[in-house]
Design a protein around this motif. Structure first.
Motif, PDB file in Angstrom:
ATOM      1  N   TRP A  84      -1.776   7.661 -12.082  1.00 19.34           N
ATOM      2  CA  TRP A  84      -2.254   8.946 -11.591  1.00 19.34           C
ATOM      3  C   TRP A  84      -2.803   9.736 -12.765  1.00 19.34           C
ATOM      4  O   TRP A  84      -2.193   9.792 -13.826  1.00 19.34           O
ATOM      5  CB  TRP A  84      -1.112   9.747 -10.959  1.00 19.34           C
TER       6      TRP A  84
ATOM      7  N   THR B 208       0.215  15.178  -6.244  1.00 18.94           N
ATOM      8  CA  THR B 208      -0.069  13.862  -5.664  1.00 18.94           C
ATOM      9  C   THR B 208       0.925  12.837  -6.194  1.00 18.94           C
ATOM     10  O   THR B 208       1.469  12.042  -5.427  1.00 18.94           O
ATOM     11  CB  THR B 208      -1.513  13.426  -6.002  1.00 18.94           C
TER      12      THR B 208
ATOM     13  N   ASP C 162       3.330  10.882  -3.713  1.00 20.12           N
ATOM     14  CA  ASP C 162       3.166   9.430  -3.647  1.00 20.12           C
ATOM     15  C   ASP C 162       4.434   8.689  -4.058  1.00 20.12           C
ATOM     16  O   ASP C 162       4.688   7.584  -3.600  1.00 20.12           O
ATOM     17  CB  ASP C 162       2.009   8.961  -4.528  1.00 20.12           C
TER      18      ASP C 162
ATOM     19  N   SER D 148      -4.687   7.402  -1.604  1.00 16.25           N
ATOM     20  CA  SER D 148      -4.638   8.815  -1.243  1.00 16.25           C
ATOM     21  C   SER D 148      -5.691   9.650  -1.948  1.00 16.25           C
ATOM     22  O   SER D 148      -5.930  10.768  -1.558  1.00 16.25           O
ATOM     23  CB  SER D 148      -3.255   9.384  -1.508  1.00 16.25           C
TER      24      SER D 148
ATOM     25  N   HIS E 141      -2.384   3.917  -4.911  1.00 12.67           N
ATOM     26  CA  HIS E 141      -0.941   4.163  -4.898  1.00 12.67           C
ATOM     27  C   HIS E 141      -0.231   3.240  -3.924  1.00 12.67           C
ATOM     28  O   HIS E 141      -0.747   2.907  -2.885  1.00 12.67           O
ATOM     29  CB  HIS E 141      -0.661   5.610  -4.486  1.00 12.67           C
TER      30      HIS E 141
ATOM     31  N   ASN F  90       3.679   2.555  -1.926  1.00  9.74           N
ATOM     32  CA  ASN F  90       4.792   3.325  -1.381  1.00  9.74           C
ATOM     33  C   ASN F  90       6.061   2.934  -2.110  1.00  9.74           C
ATOM     34  O   ASN F  90       6.504   1.804  -2.014  1.00  9.74           O
ATOM     35  CB  ASN F  90       4.923   3.027   0.122  1.00  9.74           C
TER      36      ASN F  90
END
Length: 151
Positions: free
Chosen positions: A72, A91, A95, A136, A142, A144
């Motif tokens: 990120w 984010t 995430d 996203s 990304h 999970n």
């Protein structure tokens, strides 16, 4: 390991008593840990001793990378309250399903890049479910995160 405790100022309780609030960061060389708190969804304070340690090498944009390789881009901003992970932090927070009491372990690898590991309240590292991929935003890819069931 160096402990840094900073006074966050005073606030008043409902009984009009002044209450001092403080927080503690542990900084060792190019590593630091932070516990996720109530007010950490939109931005996260970078420990002042770490900012001082980076000095002129502190950049405007950082990269936070999980062991899975997903990363990120998070902007760095400074205001009167300190230096923060800001735009992009929310984010990262969402995430990674961050929650109050979880710990983020940062390793500075240079050029404003950090390898990060996240630990649950029980001390187990938060792992990724590589079968679920979510895009996203355009800057990063990304997964999970989840904690494996060890039973």
């Amino acid at each position: 390991m160096e402990n840094l405790t900073k006074d966050r100022g005073e606030c008043q309780s409902s009984s009009n008593k002044k209450i001092k609030q403080s927080y503690t960061f542990e900084v060792h060389d190019f590593h630091f840990t932070q516990t996720i708190g109530n007010n950490d969804k939109e931005k996260k304070l970078i420990p002042p001793m770490f900012v001082k340690h980076l000095g002129k090498w502190l950049g405007d944009i950082s990269t936070l990378r999980r062991p899975s390789g997903h990363q990120w881009r998070v902007h760095i901003c400074t205001d009167r309250d300190g230096t923060f992970f800001s735009n992009g932090w929310e984010t990262f927070y969402k995430d990674n399903c961050l929650d109050i009491g979880q710990v983020v372990f940062y390793t500075y690898v240079g050029g404003m890049h950090f390898d990060v590991k996240i630990f649950n309240k029980d001390g187990r590292e938060k792992m990724w479910d590589s079968n679920f991929i979510q895009n996203s935003n355009e800057e990063s890819d990304h997964d999970n995160p989840s904690t494996p069931d060890l039973e």
